[in-house]
Structures are given as structure tokens and as C-alpha cells.
Design an enzyme around this catalytic site. Structure first.
Site, PDB file in Angstrom:
ATOM      1  N   HIS A   1      -4.504  49.849  -8.367  1.00  0.00           N
ATOM      2  CA  HIS A   1      -3.069  49.711  -8.091  1.00  0.00           C
ATOM      3  C   HIS A   1      -2.746  50.211  -6.686  1.00  0.00           C
ATOM      4  O   HIS A   1      -1.985  49.573  -5.955  1.00  0.00           O
ATOM      5  CB  HIS A   1      -2.250  50.497  -9.119  1.00  0.00           C
ATOM      6  CG  HIS A   1      -1.786  49.675 -10.265  1.00  0.00           C
ATOM      7  ND1 HIS A   1      -0.577  49.032 -10.268  1.00  0.00           N
ATOM      8  CD2 HIS A   1      -2.372  49.389 -11.457  1.00  0.00           C
ATOM      9  CE1 HIS A   1      -0.441  48.378 -11.407  1.00  0.00           C
ATOM     10  NE2 HIS A   1      -1.507  48.579 -12.153  1.00  0.00           N
TER      11      HIS A   1
ATOM     12  N   LYS B   1       2.830  41.535 -14.009  1.00  0.00           N
ATOM     13  CA  LYS B   1       4.087  42.248 -13.762  1.00  0.00           C
ATOM     14  C   LYS B   1       4.080  42.986 -12.426  1.00  0.00           C
ATOM     15  O   LYS B   1       4.991  42.819 -11.616  1.00  0.00           O
ATOM     16  CB  LYS B   1       4.364  43.269 -14.891  1.00  0.00           C
ATOM     17  CG  LYS B   1       4.471  42.678 -16.269  1.00  0.00           C
ATOM     18  CD  LYS B   1       4.683  43.751 -17.320  1.00  0.00           C
ATOM     19  CE  LYS B   1       3.596  44.776 -17.434  1.00  0.00           C
ATOM     20  NZ  LYS B   1       2.339  44.337 -18.019  1.00  0.00           N
TER      21      LYS B   1
ATOM     22  N   ALA C   1       4.779  56.067  -9.076  1.00  0.00           N
ATOM     23  CA  ALA C   1       3.604  55.899  -9.934  1.00  0.00           C
ATOM     24  C   ALA C   1       3.733  56.868 -11.107  1.00  0.00           C
ATOM     25  O   ALA C   1       3.808  58.075 -10.912  1.00  0.00           O
ATOM     26  CB  ALA C   1       2.341  56.192  -9.142  1.00  0.00           C
TER      27      ALA C   1
ATOM     28  N   ARG D   1      -1.093  47.733  -3.104  1.00  0.00           N
ATOM     29  CA  ARG D   1       0.239  47.808  -2.499  1.00  0.00           C
ATOM     30  C   ARG D   1       0.136  48.148  -1.014  1.00  0.00           C
ATOM     31  O   ARG D   1      -0.838  48.736  -0.560  1.00  0.00           O
ATOM     32  CB  ARG D   1       1.128  48.779  -3.245  1.00  0.00           C
ATOM     33  CG  ARG D   1       0.702  50.200  -3.266  1.00  0.00           C
ATOM     34  CD  ARG D   1       1.664  51.026  -4.144  1.00  0.00           C
ATOM     35  NE  ARG D   1       1.231  52.394  -4.249  1.00  0.00           N
ATOM     36  CZ  ARG D   1       0.528  52.907  -5.257  1.00  0.00           C
ATOM     37  NH1 ARG D   1       0.188  52.141  -6.263  1.00  0.00           N
ATOM     38  NH2 ARG D   1       0.181  54.168  -5.263  1.00  0.00           N
TER      39      ARG D   1
ATOM     40  N   ARG E   1      -1.728  42.760 -18.304  1.00  0.00           N
ATOM     41  CA  ARG E   1      -2.346  41.801 -17.373  1.00  0.00           C
ATOM     42  C   ARG E   1      -1.585  40.485 -17.276  1.00  0.00           C
ATOM     43  O   ARG E   1      -2.162  39.428 -17.041  1.00  0.00           O
ATOM     44  CB  ARG E   1      -3.803  41.525 -17.742  1.00  0.00           C
ATOM     45  CG  ARG E   1      -4.710  42.702 -17.618  1.00  0.00           C
ATOM     46  CD  ARG E   1      -4.993  42.999 -16.147  1.00  0.00           C
ATOM     47  NE  ARG E   1      -5.643  44.284 -16.006  1.00  0.00           N
ATOM     48  CZ  ARG E   1      -5.027  45.400 -15.612  1.00  0.00           C
ATOM     49  NH1 ARG E   1      -3.759  45.388 -15.297  1.00  0.00           N
ATOM     50  NH2 ARG E   1      -5.686  46.527 -15.510  1.00  0.00           N
TER      51      ARG E   1
ATOM     52  N   GLY F   1       6.465  42.175 -19.814  1.00  0.00           N
ATOM     53  CA  GLY F   1       5.435  41.216 -20.199  1.00  0.00           C
ATOM     54  C   GLY F   1       4.262  41.954 -20.804  1.00  0.00           C
ATOM     55  O   GLY F   1       4.258  43.189 -20.881  1.00  0.00           O
ATOM     56  N   GLY F   2       3.275  41.210 -21.213  1.00  0.00           N
ATOM     57  CA  GLY F   2       2.094  41.797 -21.812  1.00  0.00           C
ATOM     58  C   GLY F   2       1.172  42.418 -20.779  1.00  0.00           C
ATOM     59  O   GLY F   2       1.395  42.323 -19.568  1.00  0.00           O
TER      60      GLY F   2
END
Length: 186
Positions: free
Chosen positions: A53, A19, A37, A57, A16, A13-14
Site C-alpha cells: 500500500h 477500492k 493508514a 501511493r 481486492r 466493495g469486497g
């Protein structure tokens, strides 16, 4: 969302588009997840992105910082599932390691570089299948924009686009993200 099995899933996807969030939610059914990562910290802005990020998580997930020899991550670990986030950074890192001035690199060298990346990713996929590891790969959709006005951008989208096609063919499922919503393509 039901508990996933050992499928290989490509999420594209693009920028933001949601995903990474979707991929993390998908893998929430596993207790033992490895997060690969691929980003490198180039500047303060990238540091903030990496920190965001990392904070998003689960702390119990094992983080591996790698973009080469990913089959070794599979062999060294014991996780039930892996999340590779993201393939676009992986390709960028390979390209920056190989050359600094893409205006002068012969196409033959670009072809060799692309082949090396494909072989490395193929070894990774094989290792995951052999071990029965569930895998989610996040990548940017690069086929919906304009052709880049500079050579580096065109070469990057050529390599990433063909790699995305290879992974989509290999994947059990493929999702296209838009506005945080998944559209199942395969």
C-alpha cells in the site's frame, strides 16, 4: 477523471475489488493529500500488505498512522484532501483494543464500544466539513457474505455494517467497487 472538490466520498466493495486504487486515482487531482493508514502490523503478511500500500501511493502524500482521534489529524494537518484507508481496519483495531475474548463480552459493552467508534468517526467528519477538507473513506462491504459462524465475526459485521450505513448517509457520493470498476450508488 476531473479534479475533485471538497466532497465526502465513501468507497466500498469486497476484498481486492480495487477500492484503494480507485480512491488514490480519484484524489490524484489534489496536490496536497493526507493518507490516514489505519492498519496495524500484526505479522509478516500484514507487513507485506502495508509495504505494498505504501509503495502504491504518491511519495508526496503525507501519511498519518491513526485509527482513533482522527479529528486531531485534521486539526494538526493542512491537507486539501484526506484518504482514510480503511474503516474495516479501524473497527478491528478498536475491537482488539477493547477486548480479547468476544465470546464472553456482554452486548451492553459491545453497544458502548460501537457508540465510541461512531462518536470518534463523527468528530472526524465534522472536522473535515468544518475545514473544507475533501475526504475519501475506503471500507469493506460486509453485507454480501454469509453470517459468520462465530460471535466475533458477527459483532464485527454488525458494527462495520451500521457504521458503513451511517457514512453512506453522510457522504456526498458513494461508490461500490467490483473488479476494479466503480458503480455509483449515490
Amino acid at each position: 477523471m476531473e479534479k475533485p472538490d471538497a466532497k465526502h466520498i465513501l468507497v466500498t466493495g469486497g476484498i481486492r475489488s480495487g477500492k484503494s486504487n480507485w480512491a488514490q486515482k480519484y484524489l490524484s487531482g489534489f496536490t496536497d493529500v493526507g493518507y490516514i493508514a489505519t492498519a496495524r502490523c500484526w505479522d509478516d503478511e500484514m507487513r507485506r500488505r502495508i509495504d505494498r500500500h505504501r509503495a502504491s501511493r504518491p511519495a508526496r502524500w503525507t501519511t498519518y498512522e491513526a485509527y482513533r482521534d482522527l479529528d486531531r489529524v485534521v486539526e494538526a494537518g493542512s491537507e486539501q484532501a484526506l484518504l482514510l484507508d480503511c474503516l474495516s481496519n479501524l473497527v478491528t483495531n478498536w475491537m482488539m483494543d477493547a477486548h480479547q475474548d468476544y465470546d464472553r463480552v456482554p452486548l451492553e459493552e459491545i453497544g458502548l464500544l460501537e457508540q465510541q467508534i461512531r462518536e470518534d468517526v463523527s468528530r472526524f467528519l465534522t472536522a473535515c466539513r468544518r475545514r473544507g477538507t475533501a475526504l475519501v473513506i475506503v471500507t469493506n462491504e460486509c453485507g454480501s457474505g454469509l453470517v459468520a459462524p462465530y460471535r466475533l465475526g458477527r459483532l464485527f459485521t454488525d458494527i462495520l455494517g451500521r457504521l458503513n450505513q451511517m457514512l453512506a448517509e453522510e457522504a456526498d457520493e458513494v461508490y461500490l467497487m467490483s473488479c476494479g470498476l466503480p458503480l455509483r450508488l449515490k
